[in-house]
Design a protein around this motif. Structure first.
Motif, PDB file in Angstrom:
ATOM      1  N   HIS A 462       3.515   0.030  -4.823  1.00 18.14           N
ATOM      2  CA  HIS A 462       2.531   0.157  -3.741  1.00 18.14           C
ATOM      3  C   HIS A 462       1.753   1.448  -3.919  1.00 18.14           C
ATOM      4  O   HIS A 462       2.313   2.489  -4.286  1.00 18.14           O
ATOM      5  N   VAL A 562       3.180   0.492   3.914  1.00 19.92           N
ATOM      6  CA  VAL A 562       3.860   0.046   2.698  1.00 19.92           C
ATOM      7  C   VAL A 562       4.860  -1.061   3.032  1.00 19.92           C
ATOM      8  O   VAL A 562       4.936  -2.089   2.338  1.00 19.92           O
ATOM      9  N   ASP A 565       2.827  -4.100   3.924  1.00 19.08           N
ATOM     10  CA  ASP A 565       1.718  -4.365   3.004  1.00 19.08           C
ATOM     11  C   ASP A 565       0.405  -4.546   3.758  1.00 19.08           C
ATOM     12  O   ASP A 565      -0.296  -5.550   3.617  1.00 19.08           O
TER      13      ASP A 565
END
Length: 599
Positions: A462, A562, A565
């Motif tokens: 990420h 994160v 997402d």
């Protein structure tokens, strides 16, 4: 002589039940013992990268499961691979390598399947201190999972059954006679290494070992001797009598995450971790696994032999959100601009969740202080690195150093930035260049260099880019700064689309007015008098201080982005309001942009 990938290991043979097991040991035998059990169609060498790392602190033991690697196979094969006989093997190895102390058990794939038997049968009580499970459920728990969904067949539960049934296609094939043996000793055995490299991104090298075709053919009896019997008649007393750490790769092609939904029923003391990776994590993510396993072993080792830990760690971790600890514990996180403000708060937030942290900043002392504090508040490891993010060659060198010494970054936070205010006509080319070099090119360098490493690893990751509410809000007073942040936002959106197919998420974080020291270093275009510039900096700092929105809230938004997402995250109320207006009433923002703030 040790197996491939286990150079320097001490090897012994352990006899049990008419067979001989090949056992390898690394590390100091007086330290706590970590016993690694491999899966199918592997041999003990699947653990070599993890074993070497753990051996720096522990006594590490690996053995080839009966019929695999350099261990002998039972005769006849049928009935020679039952979970009861595999438990006999485990106890024989544990008694040989650690007769006076319980071992810390780690299993992957079928190594985990059989280890679940070890930690749930009465005859192993007192011989196991902890268990880390990777990509391998208990067959008893699996059987009860199936039965509970068949008993109450809601659409959701039927979907779970069908989903796992599709992932288990290979299990049906391994139940067939002769065909698995012919396939593994023929074309499949020859092509398997390339398949792993292409599909799972398993690095080429000394794995798998040359014995793979024979191991896989013989190991088919693991499935034939156990799967049908246990799934149809699961044990009702399959309760774990040791603490369990469950590590679930979210990209596992063979096992659904839903298989573990009911695990808390069977495990009184359960720690959950998720890892954005595929099935063969001992080969693709040895750094991550070693960190988690080591931390779990230290936590559950006997007090007299437990390694010392930072005094603040237990207190801090008790207040960490469980989903953060599950997701980020042991992961490698790199944060730029980490000496102060949002960057420092973000480094601390990841550290509290148990991540390993690389704190990066132009200020070498500030980066080192952030790393030192990160270790005190929960990071298993933390390092400070000095770099100017606008320097492409310096960033290339940093990425090479991080990869070589710490591993491939799991989460990258491009946070470094500088401020510049003043009208467009008063802003010089040099001032434009400096703002774009740091705020935009620094982000580009980070995304390109570290993103390429993530993509090459093939196990996801990420990237977080700190933009700003200024990315949606035009302003006559901030043309250079707002342009740089708008570019970061668009870059993030484009990169998110490109990297989605590689399981790499990209998030743009857009704070508003946050109480950080960026105001103390902001330059004012057209102001040549140093005293006047200092006066304006102090005035801006007072205004931001009155707003008093803490950087810790931005850090929490970054971890949430994160975890879930998220693509674009406006953080402060004013940022959310401006973001909404940019979509619903852009004319209002254009009118607001004409306002000239007082000097």
């Amino acid at each position: 002589m040790a197996g491939a990938g286990l150079k320097g290991a001490r090897e012994r043979r352990v006899r049990t039940g008419g067979i001989e097991l090949c056992v390898a040991e690394l590390g100091d035998a007086d330290r706590p013992t970590v016993l690694l059990v491999h899966g199918y169609p592997d041999s003990k060498e699947v653990w070599s990268e993890v074993a070497v790392r753990l051996a720096e602190e522990f006594h590490v033991v690996l053995y080839d499961v009966r019929g695999h690697g350099r261990s002998t196979a039972p005769a006849p094969l049928r009935g020679g691979f039952t979970l009861e006989k595999l438990t006999d093997d485990f106890l024989a190895v544990a008694d040989a390598v650690s007769p006076d102390r319980p071992v810390h058990l780690v299993g992957h794939d079928w190594g985990s399947v059989q280890s679940w038997e070890f930690v749930t049968v009465p005859r192993t009580e007192g011989r196991i201190a902890s268990f880390t499970s990777l990509s391998g459920p208990s067959l008893d728990h699996f059987g009860h999972w199936i039965k509970s969904r068949m008993a109450r067949p809601t659409p959701r539960r039927i979907g779970q059954l069908l989903g796992q049934g599709a992932k288990s296609w290979y299990v049906y094939l391994l139940q067939t006679p002769v065909l698995p043996e012919l396939a593994w000793r023929g074309p499949l055995g020859k092509r398997w290494p390339k398949l792993l490299e292409r599909v799972e991104k398993v690095p080429a090298g000394d794995y798998p070992t040359p014995s793979l075709p024979q191991d896989a053919a013989t190991g088919a009896w693991l499935y034939r001797d156990n799967v049908r019997a246990r799934l149809s008649r699961p044990r009702p007393d399959a309760f774990a009598h040791v603490p369990v750490q469950l590590i679930t790769p979210t990209g596992d092609a063979f096992l659904s995450e839903r298989l573990y939904d009911d695990l808390g029923t069977w495990v009184p003391e359960l720690t959950r971790r998720t890892l954005p990776a595929k099935h063969w994590v001992p080969r693709t993510r040895p750094d991550q696994l070693s960190a988690w396993i080591g931390d779990f072993v230290r936590t559950h080792e006997e007090p007299a032999t437990r390694a010392p830990r930072p005094v603040a760690e237990a207190a801090v971790r008790s207040g960490v959100r469980p989903e953060y600890a599950e997701r980020f514990g042991g992961q490698l996180v790199l944060v730029t601009g980490a000496a102060s403000g949002i960057g420092r708060a973000t480094a601390f937030a990841f550290a509290e969740a148990g991540a390993r942290v690389v704190a990066v900043d132009r200020d070498a002392e500030g980066a080192a202080r952030t790393a030192e504090m990160a270790r005190l508040i929960g990071a298993p490891e933390a390092w400070g690195e000095a770099v100017d993010v606008s320097d492409e060659q310096a960033m290339e060198k940093l990425a090479a150093t991080v990869a070589a010494e710490y591993g491939i970054v799991d989460v990258l936070v491009n946070n470094a930035g500088i401020g510049l205010t003043g009208s467009f006509l008063e802003t010089t080319s040099e001032e434009w260049k400096r703002v774009l070099d740091v705020n935009l090119w620094g982000v580009i360098h980070g995304c390109r260099i570290f993103g390429a490493q993530m993509a090459a690893r093939g196990q996801g990751g990420h990237i977080v880019n700190t933009a700003s509410a200024a990315a949606f809000q035009p302003s006559r007073a901030l043309p250079a700064y707002n342009t740089s942040k708008a570019a970061v936002l668009m870059l993030s959106e484009c990169l998110r689309a490109e990297l989605a197919g590689r399981s790499i998420g990209v998030s743009a974080i857009c704070p508003g007015i946050v109480n950080t020291n960026i105001t103390a270093t902001t330059r004012f275009a057209g102001v040549s008098d140093t005293a006047e510039e200092k006066r304006r900096q102090r005035k801006a700092s007072r205004l931001y201080g009155l707003r008093n929105y803490p950087p810790e809230k931005v850090a929490d938004a970054i971890l949430g982005a994160v975890l879930h997402d998220r693509a674009v995250v406006p953080v402060t109320p004013e940022a959310r309001g401006v973001h909404a207006l940019s979509r619903l009433a852009p004319g209002a923002l254009r009118a607001l942009a004409r306002w000239q703030p007082p000097a």
